[in-house]
Design a protein around this motif. Structure first.
Motif, PDB file in Angstrom:
ATOM      1  N   LYS A 161      19.900  39.703  82.068  1.00 14.75           N
ATOM      2  CA  LYS A 161      20.945  38.811  81.563  1.00 14.75           C
ATOM      3  C   LYS A 161      20.341  37.632  80.807  1.00 14.75           C
ATOM      4  O   LYS A 161      20.812  37.272  79.718  1.00 14.75           O
ATOM      5  CB  LYS A 161      21.802  38.318  82.727  1.00 14.75           C
ATOM      6  N   TYR A 162      19.298  37.040  81.353  1.00 15.83           N
ATOM      7  CA  TYR A 162      18.674  35.865  80.741  1.00 15.83           C
ATOM      8  C   TYR A 162      18.061  36.204  79.383  1.00 15.83           C
ATOM      9  O   TYR A 162      18.176  35.431  78.431  1.00 15.83           O
ATOM     10  CB  TYR A 162      17.599  35.308  81.675  1.00 15.83           C
ATOM     11  N   SER A 216      18.015  42.609  92.099  1.00 18.08           N
ATOM     12  CA  SER A 216      18.641  41.319  91.802  1.00 18.08           C
ATOM     13  C   SER A 216      17.804  40.523  90.801  1.00 18.08           C
ATOM     14  O   SER A 216      18.343  39.872  89.899  1.00 18.08           O
ATOM     15  CB  SER A 216      18.826  40.503  93.089  1.00 18.08           C
ATOM     16  N   ILE A 217      16.495  40.587  90.955  1.00 22.11           N
ATOM     17  CA  ILE A 217      15.589  39.907  90.016  1.00 22.11           C
ATOM     18  C   ILE A 217      15.695  40.538  88.633  1.00 22.11           C
ATOM     19  O   ILE A 217      15.783  39.841  87.613  1.00 22.11           O
ATOM     20  CB  ILE A 217      14.134  39.977  90.529  1.00 22.11           C
ATOM     21  N   LYS A 274      18.204  42.199  87.438  1.00 22.34           N
ATOM     22  CA  LYS A 274      19.533  41.898  86.904  1.00 22.34           C
ATOM     23  C   LYS A 274      19.561  40.529  86.241  1.00 22.34           C
ATOM     24  O   LYS A 274      20.075  40.374  85.124  1.00 22.34           O
ATOM     25  CB  LYS A 274      20.565  41.965  88.034  1.00 22.34           C
ATOM     26  N   ARG A 275      18.991  39.524  86.897  1.00 17.91           N
ATOM     27  CA  ARG A 275      18.957  38.169  86.326  1.00 17.91           C
ATOM     28  C   ARG A 275      18.099  38.129  85.063  1.00 17.91           C
ATOM     29  O   ARG A 275      18.450  37.463  84.083  1.00 17.91           O
ATOM     30  CB  ARG A 275      18.411  37.176  87.359  1.00 17.91           C
ATOM     31  N   THR A 276      16.985  38.844  85.084  1.00 18.80           N
ATOM     32  CA  THR A 276      16.083  38.853  83.926  1.00 18.80           C
ATOM     33  C   THR A 276      16.746  39.508  82.725  1.00 18.80           C
ATOM     34  O   THR A 276      16.651  39.007  81.598  1.00 18.80           O
ATOM     35  CB  THR A 276      14.774  39.601  84.266  1.00 18.80           C
TER      36      THR A 276
END
Length: 271
Positions: A41-42, A34-35, A37-39
């Protein structure tokens, strides 16, 4: 995990594999994914698909943000506008740029971004200058690349050959591809370094048809100005050489239709 995913794009990796590899509980692996995935995308690195269920896992799909793609293309227009790049016939010297790993990595990401939701089984190019582009794109799509040659090599084994008309000189040329290079029914992406009249690219289209395969798309690093009817209508270019003046050695390069095709169409779909 991040490095493992980046090195294996478009490959589904199970949570069980990661749990065994790093000796961690699946719940911890899920939190870490999850971490990541967010990274991704960001930072505009790409998409991390997480698929639930026993047969699920995580899959990294490379991408690039519009801002980064636009900056890269703008930087390339400036470099290609240098006077000493002009060659006879209105061609532009590209070999130094396409020999730089940093440029090739970005070219691969940019082109792969356009086909992020398409089925592609192979990337095709013609020897020799298109080879580094094909290799970079294929690494991001995680599919093989095949090289069409203008003369057969004994090491290629039996080949399929097609005749095509050169778009710029209107001469009849021949290209060949080993029968073992491409499976029948493949979905093929064509890439090349430079397109003028489109004859070579049109020849590769004929080659794909000979293998009873499907053309998914055509993307070139740069297209040149061409008077008359270009043999290829549907294509994408990262850069466009608008004007050349051989007397003054002046070159005017602008962005091709890539940004419009990829990001403006994406925006319109979102709306």
């Amino acid at each position: 995990m991040t490095r493992y995913l980046l090195e294996r794009p478009h490959t589904l990796i199970s949570l069980t594999f990661f749990a065994d590899r790093y000796e961690s509980a699946k719940s911890s692996i899920s939190e870490d994914l999850s971490i990541i995935k967010r990274t991704f995308k960001y930072r505009g690195i790409g998409i991390l698909e997480t698929i639930p269920g026993a047969a699920g896992g995580a899959r990294y799909i490379p991408s690039i943000s519009e801002e980064e793609a636009r900056k890269f293309i703008t930087d390339m227009t400036k470099e290609l506008s240098e006077k000493d790049r002009l060659l006879p016939g209105g061609y532009v010297y590209l070999s130094d740029l396409l020999g730089r790993p940093d440029v090739l990595r970005q070219v691969g990401r940019v082109i792969a971004r356009q086909y992020i939701d398409k089925q592609i089984d192979a990337v095709m190019t013609v020897a020799t200058k298109g080879v580094p582009i094909a290799q970079s794109v294929s690494s991001y799509l995680n599919v093989p690349f095949v090289i069409v040659r203008r003369d057969s090599k004994i090491t290629e084994g039996s080949t399929v050959s097609v005749n095509y008309v050169s778009g710029s000189s209107e001469r009849i040329e021949k290209m060949e591809l080993s029968k073992r290079s491409l499976k029948r029914g493949s979905h093929v992406l064509v890439v090349d370094d430079f397109m003028k009249g489109g004859g070579t690219v049109n020849g590769m289209k004929s080659m794909i048809e000979e293998f009873e395969s499907k053309l998914v798309g055509i993307t070139v690093f740069a297209e040149g100005a061409f008077e008359g009817h270009r043999m290829v209508d549907e294509y994408t270019s990262l850069l466009k050489v608008d004007k050349v003046n051989t007397l003054d050695k002046a070159i005017h390069v602008s962005p091709g239709n890539y940004l419009e095709k990829v990001f403006e169409q994406t925006d319109s779909k979102a709306d």
